[in-house]
Design a protein around this motif. Structure first.
Motif, PDB file in Angstrom:
ATOM      1  N   GLY A   1       0.837  -1.183   0.076  1.00 44.01           N
ATOM      2  CA  GLY A   1      -0.063  -0.054  -0.014  1.00 44.01           C
ATOM      3  C   GLY A   1       0.803   1.226   0.105  1.00 44.01           C
ATOM      4  N   GLY A   2       2.198   1.137  -0.035  1.00 39.72           N
ATOM      5  CA  GLY A   2       3.073   2.218   0.096  1.00 39.72           C
ATOM      6  C   GLY A   2       3.109   2.908  -1.430  1.00 39.72           C
ATOM      7  N   PRO A   3       4.141   3.888  -1.518  1.00 38.96           N
ATOM      8  CA  PRO A   3       4.084   4.640  -2.912  1.00 38.96           C
ATOM      9  C   PRO A   3       4.604   3.603  -3.994  1.00 38.96           C
ATOM     10  CG  PRO A   3       5.334   5.532  -1.117  1.00 38.96           C
ATOM     11  CD  PRO A   3       4.952   4.389  -0.626  1.00 38.96           C
ATOM     12  N   LEU A   4       4.009   3.971  -5.342  1.00 35.98           N
ATOM     13  CA  LEU A   4       4.472   3.147  -6.504  1.00 35.98           C
ATOM     14  C   LEU A   4       5.754   3.806  -6.683  1.00 35.98           C
ATOM     15  CD1 LEU A   4       1.193   3.118  -8.375  1.00 35.98           C
ATOM     16  CD2 LEU A   4       2.026   1.181  -7.223  1.00 35.98           C
ATOM     17  N   HIS A   5       6.678   2.969  -7.280  1.00 34.25           N
ATOM     18  CA  HIS A   5       8.036   3.435  -7.849  1.00 34.25           C
ATOM     19  C   HIS A   5       8.189   3.318  -9.247  1.00 34.25           C
ATOM     20  CE1 HIS A   5       9.678   3.719  -3.855  1.00 34.25           C
ATOM     21  NE2 HIS A   5       8.954   2.534  -3.592  1.00 34.25           N
TER      22      HIS A   5
ATOM     23  N   THR B   1      -5.079   6.853  -8.701  1.00 33.23           N
ATOM     24  CA  THR B   1      -5.144   8.200  -7.992  1.00 33.23           C
ATOM     25  C   THR B   1      -4.864   8.269  -6.639  1.00 33.23           C
ATOM     26  OG1 THR B   1      -7.447   8.250  -8.137  1.00 33.23           O
ATOM     27  CG2 THR B   1      -6.119   9.119 -10.098  1.00 33.23           C
ATOM     28  N   ASP B   2      -5.095   7.205  -5.792  1.00 34.71           N
ATOM     29  CA  ASP B   2      -4.926   7.095  -4.534  1.00 34.71           C
ATOM     30  C   ASP B   2      -3.707   6.658  -3.867  1.00 34.71           C
ATOM     31  OD1 ASP B   2      -5.344   4.415  -5.215  1.00 34.71           O
ATOM     32  OD2 ASP B   2      -6.977   4.078  -3.801  1.00 34.71           O
ATOM     33  N   ARG B   3      -2.688   6.370  -4.883  1.00 35.72           N
ATOM     34  CA  ARG B   3      -1.520   5.849  -4.541  1.00 35.72           C
ATOM     35  C   ARG B   3      -0.263   7.020  -4.694  1.00 35.72           C
ATOM     36  NH1 ARG B   3      -1.107   0.466  -4.859  1.00 35.72           N
ATOM     37  NH2 ARG B   3       1.107   0.432  -4.144  1.00 35.72           N
ATOM     38  N   ALA B   4       0.344   7.234  -3.714  1.00 34.40           N
ATOM     39  CA  ALA B   4       1.725   8.210  -3.963  1.00 34.40           C
ATOM     40  C   ALA B   4       2.605   7.559  -4.961  1.00 34.40           C
ATOM     41  CB  ALA B   4       2.250   8.394  -2.587  1.00 34.40           C
ATOM     42  N   VAL B   5       3.266   8.264  -5.613  1.00 38.09           N
ATOM     43  CA  VAL B   5       4.391   7.871  -6.627  1.00 38.09           C
ATOM     44  C   VAL B   5       5.578   8.638  -6.305  1.00 38.09           C
ATOM     45  CG1 VAL B   5       4.808   7.957  -9.033  1.00 38.09           C
ATOM     46  CG2 VAL B   5       2.262   7.700  -8.380  1.00 38.09           C
ATOM     47  N   ASP B   6       6.596   7.586  -6.367  1.00 34.43           N
ATOM     48  CA  ASP B   6       8.033   8.101  -6.432  1.00 34.43           C
ATOM     49  C   ASP B   6       8.470   7.852  -8.155  1.00 34.43           C
ATOM     50  OD1 ASP B   6       7.960   8.786  -3.673  1.00 34.43           O
ATOM     51  OD2 ASP B   6       8.866   6.823  -3.269  1.00 34.43           O
TER      52      ASP B   6
ATOM     53  N   ALA C   1       5.354  17.725 -19.734  1.00 33.73           N
ATOM     54  CA  ALA C   1       4.177  16.692 -19.645  1.00 33.73           C
ATOM     55  C   ALA C   1       4.225  16.015 -18.163  1.00 33.73           C
ATOM     56  CB  ALA C   1       4.437  15.613 -20.691  1.00 33.73           C
ATOM     57  N   LEU C   2       5.645  15.816 -17.818  1.00 32.94           N
ATOM     58  CA  LEU C   2       5.785  15.083 -16.336  1.00 32.94           C
ATOM     59  C   LEU C   2       5.266  16.221 -15.369  1.00 32.94           C
ATOM     60  CD1 LEU C   2       9.270  13.555 -16.698  1.00 32.94           C
ATOM     61  CD2 LEU C   2       7.067  12.339 -16.228  1.00 32.94           C
ATOM     62  N   LEU C   3       5.842  17.228 -15.315  1.00 33.98           N
ATOM     63  CA  LEU C   3       5.176  18.501 -14.480  1.00 33.98           C
ATOM     64  C   LEU C   3       3.542  18.447 -14.151  1.00 33.98           C
ATOM     65  CD1 LEU C   3       7.765  21.112 -14.788  1.00 33.98           C
ATOM     66  CD2 LEU C   3       7.423  19.586 -12.785  1.00 33.98           C
ATOM     67  N   THR C   4       3.019  18.522 -15.570  1.00 32.81           N
ATOM     68  CA  THR C   4       1.514  18.657 -15.635  1.00 32.81           C
ATOM     69  C   THR C   4       0.890  17.390 -15.025  1.00 32.81           C
ATOM     70  OG1 THR C   4       1.805  20.077 -17.639  1.00 32.81           O
ATOM     71  CG2 THR C   4      -0.384  18.746 -17.363  1.00 32.81           C
ATOM     72  N   TRP C   5       1.364  16.137 -15.494  1.00 34.63           N
ATOM     73  CA  TRP C   5       0.690  14.686 -15.091  1.00 34.63           C
ATOM     74  C   TRP C   5       0.994  14.821 -13.244  1.00 34.63           C
ATOM     75  CZ3 TRP C   5       3.650  11.386 -12.012  1.00 34.63           C
ATOM     76  CH2 TRP C   5       3.018  10.101 -11.656  1.00 34.63           C
ATOM     77  N   ALA C   6       2.095  15.346 -12.918  1.00 32.35           N
ATOM     78  CA  ALA C   6       2.294  15.137 -11.342  1.00 32.35           C
ATOM     79  C   ALA C   6       1.150  16.193 -10.635  1.00 32.35           C
ATOM     80  CB  ALA C   6       3.739  15.777 -11.166  1.00 32.35           C
TER      81      ALA C   6
ATOM     82  N   VAL D   1       3.053  13.124  -5.455  1.00 28.23           N
ATOM     83  CA  VAL D   1       4.074  12.601  -6.637  1.00 28.23           C
ATOM     84  C   VAL D   1       5.591  13.285  -6.054  1.00 28.23           C
ATOM     85  CG1 VAL D   1       4.795  12.510  -9.079  1.00 28.23           C
ATOM     86  CG2 VAL D   1       2.334  12.319  -8.090  1.00 28.23           C
ATOM     87  N   ARG D   2       6.393  12.413  -5.789  1.00 29.39           N
ATOM     88  CA  ARG D   2       7.839  13.152  -5.651  1.00 29.39           C
ATOM     89  C   ARG D   2       8.489  12.534  -6.931  1.00 29.39           C
ATOM     90  NH1 ARG D   2      10.548  10.972  -0.636  1.00 29.39           N
ATOM     91  NH2 ARG D   2       9.993   8.931  -1.531  1.00 29.39           N
ATOM     92  N   LEU D   3       9.256  13.541  -7.394  1.00 31.69           N
ATOM     93  CA  LEU D   3      10.035  13.608  -8.578  1.00 31.69           C
ATOM     94  C   LEU D   3      11.470  13.768  -8.249  1.00 31.69           C
ATOM     95  CD1 LEU D   3       8.165  15.890 -11.306  1.00 31.69           C
ATOM     96  CD2 LEU D   3       8.009  13.367 -11.078  1.00 31.69           C
ATOM     97  N   GLN D   4      12.315  12.434  -8.451  1.00 31.64           N
ATOM     98  CA  GLN D   4      13.453  12.679  -8.134  1.00 31.64           C
ATOM     99  C   GLN D   4      14.652  12.353  -9.205  1.00 31.64           C
ATOM    100  OE1 GLN D   4      14.792  12.789  -4.880  1.00 31.64           O
ATOM    101  NE2 GLN D   4      12.629  12.806  -3.902  1.00 31.64           N
ATOM    102  N   PRO D   5      15.483  13.257  -9.627  1.00 28.82           N
ATOM    103  CA  PRO D   5      15.584  14.722  -8.785  1.00 28.82           C
ATOM    104  C   PRO D   5      14.405  15.574  -9.075  1.00 28.82           C
ATOM    105  CG  PRO D   5      17.131  14.515 -10.555  1.00 28.82           C
ATOM    106  CD  PRO D   5      16.410  13.118 -10.563  1.00 28.82           C
ATOM    107  N   PRO D   6      14.248  16.637  -8.188  1.00 24.83           N
ATOM    108  CA  PRO D   6      13.059  17.696  -8.537  1.00 24.83           C
ATOM    109  C   PRO D   6      13.212  18.189  -9.942  1.00 24.83           C
ATOM    110  CG  PRO D   6      13.810  17.679  -6.347  1.00 24.83           C
ATOM    111  CD  PRO D   6      15.001  16.939  -6.944  1.00 24.83           C
TER     112      PRO D   6
END
Length: 514
Positions: free
Chosen positions: A439-443, A467-472, A488-493, A504-509
């Motif tokens: 149930g943790g973030p999707l990687h 949409t109910d799951r955090a995404v790394d 597109a990545l920024l808009t999707w996040a 949504v965490r983007l690594q690196p930002p």
């Protein structure tokens, strides 16, 4: 183990300190190798100069003029030391089309303008850029030229007028075969052409003493002798004299070049002649141990030669791999061999021009059909099919486009396909999705190249995530991220976070304005 023959050019750097030798003494020091090599190249060049001219729809003497300029003028200029220039089968189709479109008097103006353009490209150091052209496009260009050359000669030797387009030539082959089977075609000429092709194909299997004679020369000599002995009723080469063939460009010819169609033809002449010359130079460099070709100087030298050919109304020239290979394999060491071959051509054309009138057109057709067949890279195509099938698609499409349209448009299509293929292959994007099941973030890890070409797949994958799951999302392994994918990545996040309760965490930002 036998190793391939490699000529040792006299221009090779020598640690013992021979740099003080004068340019005059260097050729004289190797006259024992250069003199016989020049005779071999001369014997190879005569039938090709005449055959290319006839196939191009111009007087035979104009082909000899180009060969003479290639030897006496370009032979002295810097660039490549051992490759030999003259009229080439690769430009036959383009020259024939230009003559049909603008008329024979305009040919000199077209060649003159193309030569000046080559000189400009050489001075701007653009020669090296021709090395960046896809080999598949080059092979496709040569294959298309070879097919058109073969098709045109099949009609010519049969005594039939060739249709105007490549498609019509192909469509007319069944009717042409019907003429052969029913005897309505010029069967004596057809038989002579077939015998010439068969002889040229089998020449390498004959004993070494026989193979000492260049195959095209032997075929022409045998056909001319047979025609004279049996008094065969076949068309022969028309001869009007070397000086009579010189045609200085006229105002009308220069006017034709100034049109949009004329400028396109000039560009095609310059680009294709330059490409063929520089590709030939690369091949010749692999055959000897002397100085490597300076591509910019060679391009300038070819331009000077074509400028002079244009002023004389002759055919355009390129460096020709057949003559160049014969030069190297005959043991040439310096530029003297190619200059002397020009001297022999001049003496032949000036002293015994009547000898050309004995040559049947059918044997020249056979020589050109064989030359056209050698332009079709069957062996290279088979190797490409086993290793890189997409390259075969580019090769085949280029050749087919040349047959259907024309040389210039076909090459442009081939270049466009090669660029599109490279863009597609270099934009490979790998998307790895990991779900730990707790149930943790999707990687999500991205690697490769993220370009707009891969946006549909990338967005389909990301938008399918719950949409109910955090995404790394880790994009640190990307080699390239273009502006479209970044946006597109920024808009999707933002949209993913807005639709659900997870972040949504983007690594690196990712910087918004980067």
């Amino acid at each position: 183990m036998n190793t391939p023959h490699r000529s040792h050019g006299s221009d090779r750097p020598d640690a013992a300190g021979r740099s003080g030798r004068s340019l005059l003494r260097a050729p004289l020091a190797h006259w024992r190798q250069d003199l016989p090599a020049s005779l071999v190249v001369f014997l190879v060049a005569v039938p090709l100069c005449v055959g290319v001219a006839v196939a191009s729809g111009v007087p035979a003497e104009r082909g000899l003029i180009t060969g003479i300029v290639g030897g006496l003028v370009v032979g002295l200029l810097p660039g490549s030391s051992l490759q030999v220039s003259g009229p080439a089968a690769g430009l036959t189709v383009l020259v024939h089309d230009a003559v049909q479109k603008f008329g024979l008097p305009s040919l000199g103006a077209v060649v003159l303008a193309a030569g000046l353009l080559q000189v400009a490209m050489g001075l701007l150091r653009m020669g090296r850029w021709f090395r960046a052209i896809s080999l598949s496009v080059v092979h496709g260009m040569l294959a298309g030229i070879g097919l058109i050359l073969i098709l045109g000669q099949l009609y010519a030797v049969s005594g039939r007028s060739a249709p105007g387009s490549g498609t019509a030539k192909v469509a007319g082959i069944p009717a042409l075969l019907g003429d052969w089977l029913t005897g309505r075609a010029a069967m004596t000429a057809v038989a002579m052409t077939a015998a010439t092709v068969a002889l040229l194909m089998c020449w390498k299997k004959l004993p070494a003493p026989v193979r000492a004679v260049p195959a095209p020369l032997a075929a022409v000599a045998l056909a001319a002798g047979t025609t004279a002995l049996l008094d065969l009723d076949v068309p022969r080469v028309r001869v009007d004299g070397l000086l009579g063939a010189v045609a200085v460009p006229t105002a009308d010819g220069l006017g034709a070049v100034a049109s949009a169609a004329g400028l396109g033809t000039v560009l095609a002449f310059a680009v294709i002649a330059s490409a063929e010359s520089l590709f030939s130079a690369a091949a010749v460099d692999q055959m000897h141990d002397g100085r490597r070709t300076d591509y910019d100087k060679e391009l300038t030298s070819q331009g000077i030669g074509n400028t002079l050919c244009g002023l004389l109304g002759a055919l355009p020239m390129t460096a020709v791999i057949v003559r160049s290979a014969a030069n190297v394999q005959a043991g040439a060491r310096t530029k003297a061999s190619r200059v002397l071959h020009g001297v022999w051509l001049l003496m032949f054309a000036a002293l015994v021009p009547a000898a050309l009138g004995l040559v049947p057109l059918a044997v020249l057709g056979g020589v050109l059909i064989h030359a056209g067949g050698k332009l079709i890279p069957l062996r290279q195509g088979a190797a490409l099919w086993r290793a890189h099938r997409s390259e075969v698609v580019v090769l085949t499409a280029t050749a087919g486009a040349i047959v259907v349209t024309n040389l210039f448009e076909g090459v442009l299509l081939g270049v466009a396909l090669a660029v599109a293929k490279s863009a597609w292959q270099t934009s490979q994007l790998h998307i790895d999705l990991t779900d730990a099941g707790d149930g943790g973030p999707l990687h999500v890890r991205l690697s490769g190249n993220a370009t707009f070409l891969r946006l549909p797949r990338l967005l389909d994958t990301l938008e399918s995530l719950p949409t109910d799951r955090a995404v790394d999302l880790d994009w640190s392994d990307l080699r390239h991220l273009d502006h479209a994918c970044r946006t597109a990545l920024l808009t999707w996040a933002d949209q993913h976070a807005a639709r659900g309760s997870a972040d949504v965490r983007l690594q690196p930002p990712l910087a918004v304005n980067a």
